[in-house]
Design a protein around this motif. Structure first.
Motif, PDB file in Angstrom:
ATOM      1  N   VAL A   1      38.722  50.134  40.157  1.00 49.66           N
ATOM      2  CA  VAL A   1      37.778  49.357  40.949  1.00 49.66           C
ATOM      3  C   VAL A   1      37.190  50.246  42.043  1.00 49.66           C
ATOM      4  O   VAL A   1      37.912  51.028  42.667  1.00 49.66           O
ATOM      5  CB  VAL A   1      38.485  48.135  41.591  1.00 49.66           C
ATOM      6  CG1 VAL A   1      37.567  47.412  42.573  1.00 49.66           C
ATOM      7  CG2 VAL A   1      38.976  47.174  40.522  1.00 49.66           C
TER       8      VAL A   1
ATOM      9  N   VAL B   1      38.997  39.539  38.788  1.00 50.96           N
ATOM     10  CA  VAL B   1      39.784  40.438  39.628  1.00 50.96           C
ATOM     11  C   VAL B   1      40.321  39.625  40.803  1.00 50.96           C
ATOM     12  O   VAL B   1      39.565  38.900  41.450  1.00 50.96           O
ATOM     13  CB  VAL B   1      38.955  41.641  40.141  1.00 50.96           C
ATOM     14  CG1 VAL B   1      39.757  42.473  41.130  1.00 50.96           C
ATOM     15  CG2 VAL B   1      38.486  42.510  38.985  1.00 50.96           C
TER      16      VAL B   1
ATOM     17  N   LEU C   1      32.100  44.798  44.614  1.00 47.63           N
ATOM     18  CA  LEU C   1      33.253  45.226  43.832  1.00 47.63           C
ATOM     19  C   LEU C   1      32.738  45.541  42.428  1.00 47.63           C
ATOM     20  O   LEU C   1      32.052  44.721  41.827  1.00 47.63           O
ATOM     21  CB  LEU C   1      34.286  44.102  43.803  1.00 47.63           C
ATOM     22  CG  LEU C   1      35.554  44.333  42.990  1.00 47.63           C
ATOM     23  CD1 LEU C   1      36.741  43.686  43.685  1.00 47.63           C
ATOM     24  CD2 LEU C   1      35.437  43.790  41.579  1.00 47.63           C
TER      25      LEU C   1
ATOM     26  N   ASP D   1      31.001  43.374  37.752  1.00 47.85           N
ATOM     27  CA  ASP D   1      30.898  43.520  39.200  1.00 47.85           C
ATOM     28  C   ASP D   1      30.929  42.146  39.850  1.00 47.85           C
ATOM     29  O   ASP D   1      30.779  41.130  39.177  1.00 47.85           O
ATOM     30  CB  ASP D   1      29.613  44.268  39.578  1.00 47.85           C
ATOM     31  CG  ASP D   1      28.376  43.606  39.004  1.00 47.85           C
ATOM     32  OD1 ASP D   1      27.895  42.614  39.601  1.00 47.85           O
ATOM     33  OD2 ASP D   1      27.876  44.055  37.950  1.00 47.85           O
TER      34      ASP D   1
ATOM     35  N   VAL E   1      33.983  47.186  38.597  1.00 45.01           N
ATOM     36  CA  VAL E   1      35.094  47.621  37.752  1.00 45.01           C
ATOM     37  C   VAL E   1      34.515  48.577  36.708  1.00 45.01           C
ATOM     38  O   VAL E   1      33.465  48.303  36.113  1.00 45.01           O
ATOM     39  CB  VAL E   1      35.792  46.424  37.059  1.00 45.01           C
ATOM     40  CG1 VAL E   1      36.998  46.900  36.254  1.00 45.01           C
ATOM     41  CG2 VAL E   1      36.209  45.386  38.083  1.00 45.01           C
TER      42      VAL E   1
END
Length: 167
Positions: free
Chosen positions: A29, A150, A68, A84, A70
């Motif tokens: 991440v 997540v 965020l 994301d 990934v």
């Protein structure tokens, strides 16, 4: 611009991430806010990775978007995007600015429901942990991908010499 404080983001785990390679993925991440870019470690061959990595962002503007992303680490090719999400810290910041007294530890100060303006997969609570501290755990539904979530946890850190959230 002077920082208000720091936001400790614990990237706990991924849930049902997509498979990018032949049988699995090697996810990590990246969290970005303004010019700051923080990264978790790579978990090899796992679409349900446990990171529990603690990343700390300096916060100068509570309205600054925190992204965020990934990715799947690849050795010889460009890393694959695995989705994301935007981390909406405004409800958490609002709770921190309330200047609450002593509440029973574990009190839910605010409940945030998933909607079109956030990436929450389910209800998220801002929880009082005592001594003016609160945490917020959230499960983010990854965008721009078929599936994947997540789990993260937010915690505010007052920094010495910073004006903080309460002023």
């Amino acid at each position: 611009m002077n920082p208000l404080g720091a936001l400790k983001i614990t990237v706990q785990r991924g849930i049902d991430l997509i498979v990018c390679d032949a049988f699995s993925s090697d996810p990590y991440v990246i969290i970005t806010a303004g010019s700051q870019k923080l990264k978790t470690r790579v978990v090899k061959n796992n679409i349900n990775p446990e990171w529990n990595d603690v990343l700390t962002l300096s916060v100068t503007d509570p309205n600054m978007p925190i992204k965020l992303n990934v990715f799947d680490k690849d050795t010889f090719t460009k890393h694959d995007r695995m989705g994301d999400a935007i981390i909406d810290i405004k409800p958490y910041i609002e709770c921190m600015q309330m200047g609450l007294g002593d509440l029973p530890i574990g009190t839910a100060v605010k409940k945030v429901q998933p909607d079109d303006d956030n990436c929450l997969a389910d209800e998220s609570k801002v929880i009082w942990t005592g001594k003016g501290k609160m945490i917020q755990e959230m499960t983010l539904k990854l965008q721009n991908v078929e599936r994947g979530k997540v789990q993260i946890k937010l915690e505010w850190l007052d920094l010495p010499g910073c004006r903080g959230l309460r002023s």
